[in-house]
Design a protein around this motif. Structure first.
Motif, PDB file in Angstrom:
ATOM      1  N   ARG A  32       1.015  -1.373   0.011  1.00  0.00           N
ATOM      2  CA  ARG A  32       0.209   0.121  -0.264  1.00  0.00           C
ATOM      3  C   ARG A  32       0.962   1.340  -0.044  1.00  0.00           C
ATOM      4  NH1 ARG A  32      -5.333   0.130   3.942  1.00  0.00           N
ATOM      5  NH2 ARG A  32      -5.501  -1.138   2.645  1.00  0.00           N
ATOM      6  N   ALA A  33       0.814   2.297  -0.988  1.00  0.00           N
ATOM      7  CA  ALA A  33       1.400   3.184  -0.954  1.00  0.00           C
ATOM      8  C   ALA A  33      -0.020   4.830  -0.890  1.00  0.00           C
ATOM      9  CB  ALA A  33       1.719   3.508  -2.032  1.00  0.00           C
ATOM     10  N   TYR A  34       1.231   5.253   0.564  1.00  0.00           N
ATOM     11  CA  TYR A  34       0.191   6.187   1.257  1.00  0.00           C
ATOM     12  C   TYR A  34       1.084   7.795   0.047  1.00  0.00           C
ATOM     13  CZ  TYR A  34      -1.271   3.666   4.085  1.00  0.00           C
ATOM     14  OH  TYR A  34      -2.059   2.422   5.650  1.00  0.00           O
ATOM     15  N   VAL A  35       0.179   8.380  -1.320  1.00  0.00           N
ATOM     16  CA  VAL A  35       0.845   9.331  -1.320  1.00  0.00           C
ATOM     17  C   VAL A  35       0.071  10.463  -1.093  1.00  0.00           C
ATOM     18  CG1 VAL A  35       1.022   9.909  -4.111  1.00  0.00           C
ATOM     19  CG2 VAL A  35       1.083   7.513  -3.716  1.00  0.00           C
ATOM     20  N   ALA A  36       0.422  11.656  -0.281  1.00  0.00           N
ATOM     21  CA  ALA A  36      -0.152  13.236  -0.202  1.00  0.00           C
ATOM     22  C   ALA A  36      -0.703  13.411  -1.620  1.00  0.00           C
ATOM     23  CB  ALA A  36       1.322  13.995  -0.097  1.00  0.00           C
ATOM     24  N   GLN A  37      -1.722  14.137  -0.752  1.00  0.00           N
ATOM     25  CA  GLN A  37      -2.989  14.887  -2.283  1.00  0.00           C
ATOM     26  C   GLN A  37      -2.753  16.022  -2.339  1.00  0.00           C
ATOM     27  OE1 GLN A  37      -6.474  15.197   0.748  1.00  0.00           O
ATOM     28  NE2 GLN A  37      -7.153  12.794   0.124  1.00  0.00           N
ATOM     29  N   THR A  38      -2.564  16.307  -3.721  1.00  0.00           N
ATOM     30  CA  THR A  38      -2.229  17.392  -3.827  1.00  0.00           C
ATOM     31  C   THR A  38      -2.563  18.622  -4.053  1.00  0.00           C
ATOM     32  OG1 THR A  38      -2.997  16.883  -6.645  1.00  0.00           O
ATOM     33  CG2 THR A  38      -0.975  15.720  -6.460  1.00  0.00           C
ATOM     34  N   ASP A  39      -3.884  18.649  -3.147  1.00  0.00           N
ATOM     35  CA  ASP A  39      -4.051  19.711  -3.095  1.00  0.00           C
ATOM     36  C   ASP A  39      -4.216  20.032  -1.394  1.00  0.00           C
ATOM     37  OD1 ASP A  39      -5.534  17.892  -1.889  1.00  0.00           O
ATOM     38  OD2 ASP A  39      -7.389  18.906  -2.516  1.00  0.00           O
ATOM     39  N   SER A  40      -3.472  19.736  -1.309  1.00  0.00           N
ATOM     40  CA  SER A  40      -3.484  19.478   0.611  1.00  0.00           C
ATOM     41  C   SER A  40      -1.805  20.433   0.704  1.00  0.00           C
ATOM     42  CB  SER A  40      -2.455  18.329   0.934  1.00  0.00           C
ATOM     43  OG  SER A  40      -3.586  16.924   0.269  1.00  0.00           O
ATOM     44  N   TRP A  41      -2.062  22.224  -0.023  1.00  0.00           N
ATOM     45  CA  TRP A  41      -0.637  22.818   0.160  1.00  0.00           C
ATOM     46  C   TRP A  41       0.629  22.220  -0.113  1.00  0.00           C
ATOM     47  CZ3 TRP A  41       1.989  23.519   5.154  1.00  0.00           C
ATOM     48  CH2 TRP A  41       1.154  22.705   6.595  1.00  0.00           C
ATOM     49  N   HIS A  42       1.791  23.482  -0.461  1.00  0.00           N
ATOM     50  CA  HIS A  42       2.873  23.390  -1.109  1.00  0.00           C
ATOM     51  C   HIS A  42       4.111  22.074   0.037  1.00  0.00           C
ATOM     52  CE1 HIS A  42       4.321  25.775   2.755  1.00  0.00           C
ATOM     53  NE2 HIS A  42       5.751  25.153   2.004  1.00  0.00           N
ATOM     54  N   PHE A  43       2.905  21.424   0.904  1.00  0.00           N
ATOM     55  CA  PHE A  43       4.485  20.271   1.367  1.00  0.00           C
ATOM     56  C   PHE A  43       4.162  19.339   0.522  1.00  0.00           C
ATOM     57  CE2 PHE A  43       3.926  22.860   5.274  1.00  0.00           C
ATOM     58  CZ  PHE A  43       5.451  23.280   5.996  1.00  0.00           C
ATOM     59  N   SER A  44       2.948  18.961  -0.273  1.00  0.00           N
ATOM     60  CA  SER A  44       2.671  17.707  -0.620  1.00  0.00           C
ATOM     61  C   SER A  44       3.338  17.630  -2.264  1.00  0.00           C
ATOM     62  CB  SER A  44       1.508  17.953  -1.375  1.00  0.00           C
ATOM     63  OG  SER A  44       0.920  18.726  -2.446  1.00  0.00           O
ATOM     64  N   ARG A  45       3.998  18.778  -2.539  1.00  0.00           N
ATOM     65  CA  ARG A  45       5.067  18.773  -3.709  1.00  0.00           C
ATOM     66  C   ARG A  45       6.073  17.866  -3.282  1.00  0.00           C
ATOM     67  NH1 ARG A  45       3.774  24.818  -3.746  1.00  0.00           N
ATOM     68  NH2 ARG A  45       5.973  24.252  -3.775  1.00  0.00           N
ATOM     69  N   GLN A  46       6.874  17.912  -2.120  1.00  0.00           N
ATOM     70  CA  GLN A  46       8.105  17.699  -2.165  1.00  0.00           C
ATOM     71  C   GLN A  46       7.895  16.478  -0.871  1.00  0.00           C
ATOM     72  OE1 GLN A  46      10.615  17.622  -2.858  1.00  0.00           O
ATOM     73  NE2 GLN A  46      11.314  19.432  -3.948  1.00  0.00           N
ATOM     74  N   ALA A  47       6.556  15.643  -0.905  1.00  0.00           N
ATOM     75  CA  ALA A  47       5.607  14.990   0.362  1.00  0.00           C
ATOM     76  C   ALA A  47       6.446  13.094  -0.135  1.00  0.00           C
ATOM     77  CB  ALA A  47       4.338  14.571   0.408  1.00  0.00           C
ATOM     78  N   PRO A  48       7.099  12.517   0.628  1.00  0.00           N
ATOM     79  CA  PRO A  48       7.581  11.055   0.197  1.00  0.00           C
ATOM     80  C   PRO A  48       5.436  10.066  -0.193  1.00  0.00           C
ATOM     81  CG  PRO A  48       8.391  11.735   2.027  1.00  0.00           C
ATOM     82  CD  PRO A  48       7.229  12.729   1.753  1.00  0.00           C
ATOM     83  N   VAL A  49       6.636   9.616  -1.041  1.00  0.00           N
ATOM     84  CA  VAL A  49       6.036   8.265  -0.635  1.00  0.00           C
ATOM     85  C   VAL A  49       5.415   7.383   0.101  1.00  0.00           C
ATOM     86  CG1 VAL A  49       4.675   6.922  -2.113  1.00  0.00           C
ATOM     87  CG2 VAL A  49       5.138   9.250  -2.965  1.00  0.00           C
ATOM     88  N   PHE A  50       5.271   7.256   0.927  1.00  0.00           N
ATOM     89  CA  PHE A  50       5.328   5.788   1.891  1.00  0.00           C
ATOM     90  C   PHE A  50       5.246   4.073   2.137  1.00  0.00           C
ATOM     91  CE2 PHE A  50       5.628   9.625   4.541  1.00  0.00           C
ATOM     92  CZ  PHE A  50       6.516   9.781   5.256  1.00  0.00           C
ATOM     93  N   VAL A  51       5.660   3.831   1.532  1.00  0.00           N
ATOM     94  CA  VAL A  51       5.090   2.616   0.792  1.00  0.00           C
ATOM     95  C   VAL A  51       4.717   1.481   2.528  1.00  0.00           C
ATOM     96  CG1 VAL A  51       5.007   0.213  -0.749  1.00  0.00           C
ATOM     97  CG2 VAL A  51       5.673   2.479  -1.643  1.00  0.00           C
ATOM     98  N   VAL A  52       3.874   0.631   2.522  1.00  0.00           N
ATOM     99  CA  VAL A  52       4.156  -0.266   3.894  1.00  0.00           C
ATOM    100  C   VAL A  52       3.846  -1.798   3.015  1.00  0.00           C
ATOM    101  CG1 VAL A  52       2.928   1.192   5.041  1.00  0.00           C
ATOM    102  CG2 VAL A  52       1.732   0.116   4.202  1.00  0.00           C
ATOM    103  N   GLU A  53       4.583  -2.866   4.045  1.00  0.00           N
ATOM    104  CA  GLU A  53       3.847  -3.872   4.254  1.00  0.00           C
ATOM    105  C   GLU A  53       2.791  -4.772   4.868  1.00  0.00           C
ATOM    106  OE1 GLU A  53       8.095  -7.267   3.557  1.00  0.00           O
ATOM    107  OE2 GLU A  53       7.772  -5.825   5.234  1.00  0.00           O
ATOM    108  N   GLU A  54       2.358  -5.461   4.376  1.00  0.00           N
ATOM    109  CA  GLU A  54       1.470  -6.168   5.063  1.00  0.00           C
ATOM    110  C   GLU A  54      -0.203  -5.132   5.672  1.00  0.00           C
ATOM    111  OE1 GLU A  54       2.568  -9.448   7.722  1.00  0.00           O
ATOM    112  OE2 GLU A  54       3.664 -10.572   6.163  1.00  0.00           O
TER     113      GLU A  54
END
Length: 321
Positions: A32-54
């Protein structure tokens, strides 16, 4: 004999939680990849994508910090049914220039009791350091207790800023094989996002790489809202009142509520000279805010390794930004 066997099995389980070989990525569609919403203010532009197991196990999912009244008492917890990425921006100067830190914080329900980091309300920090041109030069990852610190420089970082002898290939960091360098090449730092693979149960960073954050492979994509880190100090309660994620008085002031670490206290506190070793805590904006956030277990290195004073922290670990 039975008690001894149980202790041996328990200790073996703890060691397994602290060591592993080369990172092995499971099938993309099982992650599962947690991806910052693009409309979530400027922090989303550099936000990491967190990929989790299980992700089927609730304690492996990134959650939202919340508060409730349970049996008449206030309780803070991490709601695994909905994710949130907490963020803030700070700046610092060195003799070489001006930089901006984008700090991202995520939390999980717990680390299970079969691992050394057993405890509730655990978290992970990712700090993206930008140069004056807004390019990511350094990624810093660690848990919200200050442990499992790792640095990953990028191709935007000046050669003179690297620690002497820095290896750019795979490096063994706290039992994990992590890249010593990430090359943006011709890619745009806006579209090429840092991706992190997090280990099941312990949430340790198993691998890092750059990829297009808009299309994260075949992962189960979860759009994740970004909120200011400050909201953790004003969690809403059902009666209309609010409370902090952190203790606000007493000996545990600025530690995350309910973040006690029994195994780390038992096996580490006596030689680390810290009764609360491993407990998650607030990361202040500077040395005037929050508790000492040391990143080295050496008692004499507590102050120079304090993450709140980022230039001094970098110098301690050999970086010359």
């Amino acid at each position: 004999m039975r008690l001894s066997l149980k202790l041996i099995l328990l200790w073996s389980g703890l060691l397994v939680g602290c060591a592993s070989g080369l990172p092995q990525h499971p099938r993309a569609d099982s992650l599962r990849a947690y991806v910052a919403q693009t409309d979530s203010w400027h922090f989303s532009r550099q936000a990491p994508v967190f990929v989790v197991e299980e992700p089927g196990r609730s304690h492996n999912r990134i959650g939202t910090v919340a508060a409730r009244i349970s049996d008449g008492a206030e309780e803070v917890y991490v709601d695994s049914e909905q994710p949130t990425l907490y963020a803030r921006q700070t700046s610092f100067r060195t003799a070489r220039g001006s930089y901006t830190n984008l700090t991202y914080r995520v939390h999980f329900e717990k680390v299970p009791a079969t691992h050394l980091g057993w405890g509730r309300n655990v978290g992970l920090l990712v700090i993206v350091t930008l140069n004056e041109s807004g390019q990511p030069v350094l990624f810093t990852t660690l848990h919200t207790c200050g442990c499992s610190l790792a640095f990953t420089p990028t191709s935007y970082l000046d050669e003179a800023a690297f620690p002497p002898g820095w290896e750019r290939g795979r490096r063994k960091v706290h039992g994990e094989s992590l890249p010593g360098y990430l090359d943006y090449g011709e890619g745009s730092p806006t579209h090429s996002r840092l991706h992190l693979l997090l280990q099941k149960d312990t949430h340790r960073v198993m691998d890092l790489w750059l990829a297009d954050g808009r299309n994260p492979a075949d992962y189960q994509r979860v759009p994740t809202p970004v909120k200011p880190l400050k909201v953790l100090e004003g969690l809403g309660l059902p009666d209309g009142a609010s409370t902090s994620f952190y203790e606000t008085e007493g000996g545990r002031r600025d530690y995350v509520k309910d973040s006690r670490k029994p195994w780390e206290r038992l096996f580490m506190s006596w030689w680390a000279f810290d009764w609360r070793v491993g407990e998650d805590k607030k990361l202040g904006r500077d040395q005037e805010d929050g508790i000492l956030f040391y990143t080295s277990l050496k008692p004499w290195a507590r102050q120079p390794s304090d993450l709140r004073n980022f230039p001094v922290f970098l110098k301690y670990w050999g970086w010359n930004l």
